[in-house]
Write a protein that holds these residues in place. Structure first.
Motif: not given
Length: 517
Positions: A79, A145-146, A148-149, A152-153
């Motif tokens: 991170d 961003d975290h 969103k990731r 997405s995962a």
């Protein structure tokens, strides 16, 4: 009785004498103390003149899907690395409305993992408000961003599971179609095939249900991770204490300056190779240290001890001059002022027994140019030394510093007392002085050491020379620093002399003769 002569090898000198190194570094304490003080002042000046920029700090709780109790901190380090990316820096600048480049902005903030799930973000700016705004924008950009990731995962995992389910569903459709087309009148083989189709259908149905459940669970855990990732400490400006910063920088500067000063002093002592210990000075000059005189001190009790030491030194030199049938000189190395004072004290003591003349051979006008006081002896220049009456006692004062006219030293006295400042001359130059005095047939009565090291416990007397070794006009004993073998400097040839090593040979009775006896 048969005797044989053997020469004992001299012990090898150590590559580095730690005692001499420590003494030399301690004598140069002004250098490293000045360096330490300079480092302290520079540290304070840096803290006052270059204060830290305004900065703000915030803390973010980061939830990971792969969190484990025994995680060594790999996830939080990831991170921190993601925080220093142009994507997050660009998102923060976009929210701030700043035209700065992400690459430049990345130099003005940083992150550190406090625990496996706690990230601290520090940002600097031109003011406290700007620093707080930057820290908040960075925290929001990192959280977004975290999240969103993670989404997405989760979506990618769910899509993969659903794709697997759809593939199995198509296969199940084919199996069901094959079962519907089967005929019970097909015989035993047809019945066996139909039974295998039913088993395949049951397996496919079970796997389809499993993939459907796993896809649902993949999406169910994501909201919990999203809710767990949040800013737990609002951005706030960091208050810098000038006194604390100055004290910290001063201590750092003091330590760095001290270490640098000690290193320079140690390297300089090794490179310069200037003997400080009594034994080294005596060995290099091939003469024993017969007296010492501490350097001047502003302290009252030390002044009294120095005056007492000067009185003892003067009395010793008076006895030396009285017992010598040849003129005696004082030759200085690095202590012209102290030598001039010693010569005047000596002349005053001898003036009570008869006329005394001090022959000034020092460079400059330390003696001849001084204003005479009542009771001072007559001081003449070196050019008048040959014209003095033999009935007058004379004390020559000269120098053996580099640039000395060696042939003129004999006019000052055929016997001399060397007055040497500890740590002034190099070992090579001390050897040169001993050889030149031997070439001029000037016998060295002893060495007076000026400013000796107070903690020096070495012996400045040459003990390993032969008993009754001549130390007069023609020979001058020389001792190697390693000890064990003594040598003599002999005058050889007409007007030319050289250094020759004459080992001491010891007689020894062979073992066979001892047994016979």
């Amino acid at each position: 009785m048969t005797t044989s002569t053997t020469q004992e090898p001299a012990p090898a000198a150590p590559l580095l004498d730690l005692q001499a190194l420590v003494v030399a570094v301690r004598r140069r304490r002004r250098l490293w103390c000045s360096a330490a003080l300079l480092g302290l002042l520079v540290g304070v000046a840096v803290a006052v003149l270059l204060p830290p920029r305004p900065s703000a700090v915030t803390k973010v709780l980061v939830a990971h899907q792969a969190d484990q109790p025994n995680d060594p901190g790999t996830l939080i380090r990831t991170d921190v690395a993601l925080l220093h990316t142009t994507r997050i820096a660009g998102a923060a600048l976009k929210s701030l409305g700043s035209p700065a480049k992400p690459e430049d902005f990345m130099q003005e903030y940083g992150g550190v993992g406090l625990t496996n799930n706690l990230l601290q973000i520090t940002a600097s700016g031109d003011s406290d408000a700007e620093a707080v705004a930057r820290a908040e924008a960075l925290a929001d950009a990192f959280v977004a961003d975290h999240v969103k990731r993670m989404r997405s995962a989760a979506d990618a995992e769910a899509k993969s599971l659903l794709d697997q389910r759809d593939r199995l569903q198509r296969e199940l459709t084919l199996v069901n179609k094959a079962i519907g087309d089967g005929s019970p009148q097909g015989g035993p083989k047809a019945a066996a095939d139909l039974e295998s189709l039913f088993a395949r259908r049951a397996e496919l149905t079970s796997r389809i249900a499993d993939f459907t459940q796993r896809a649902a669970e993949a999406r169910v855990g994501t909201p919990q991770l999203i809710a767990g990732t949040q800013v737990v400490d609002a951005p706030h400006a960091v208050r810098h204490s000038l006194a604390k910063t100055a004290a910290t920088d001063a201590v750092i500067g003091l330590v760095l300056g001290l270490v640098l000063g000690l290193a320079v002093a140690a390297v300089g002592a090794v490179v310069a190779d200037r003997p400080v210990l009594r034994r080294e000075i005596a060995a290099n000059l091939a003469a024993s240290v017969v007296a010492e005189l501490p350097r001047q001190s502003p302290l009252l009790w030390r002044r009294r001890r120095i005056r007492a030491a000067r009185a003892r030194l003067t009395a010793s030199l008076v006895r030396t001059v009285r017992g010598s049938a040849e003129p005696v000189s004082l030759l200085e190395l690095g202590c012209a002022r102290s030598t001039a004072v010693i010569a005047l004290d000596l002349a005053r003591q001898l003036a009570a027994e008869g006329p005394v003349v001090v022959v000034d051979g020092l460079p400059g006008s330390r003696l001849s140019g001084r204003r005479p006081k009542p009771g001072d002896p007559v001081v003449v220049g070196g050019e008048r030394a040959a014209a003095l009456s033999p009935e007058e006692s004379r004390i020559g004062v000269g120098s053996v510093a580099p640039g000395t006219a060696w042939t003129d030293l004999r006019y000052l006295g055929t016997r001399t007392v060397l007055v040497v400042r500890a740590g002034h001359g190099s070992a090579a130059w001390l050897h040169t002085v001993a050889r030149q005095l031997a070439d001029q047939r000037i016998a060295v009565t002893g060495v007076v050491l000026i400013d000796p090291d107070p903690r020096d416990r070495t012996d400045g007397t040459l003990w390993d020379g032969p008993r009754g070794a001549p130390r007069g006009r023609h020979e001058l004993p020389v001792q190697q620093s390693g000890g064990g073998t003594s040598h003599a400097v002999q005058a050889v040839g007409e007007g030319r002399h050289r250094m020759e090593r004459l080992p001491i040979r010891a007689a020894r009775v062979p073992d066979s003769d001892q047994e016979a006896r």
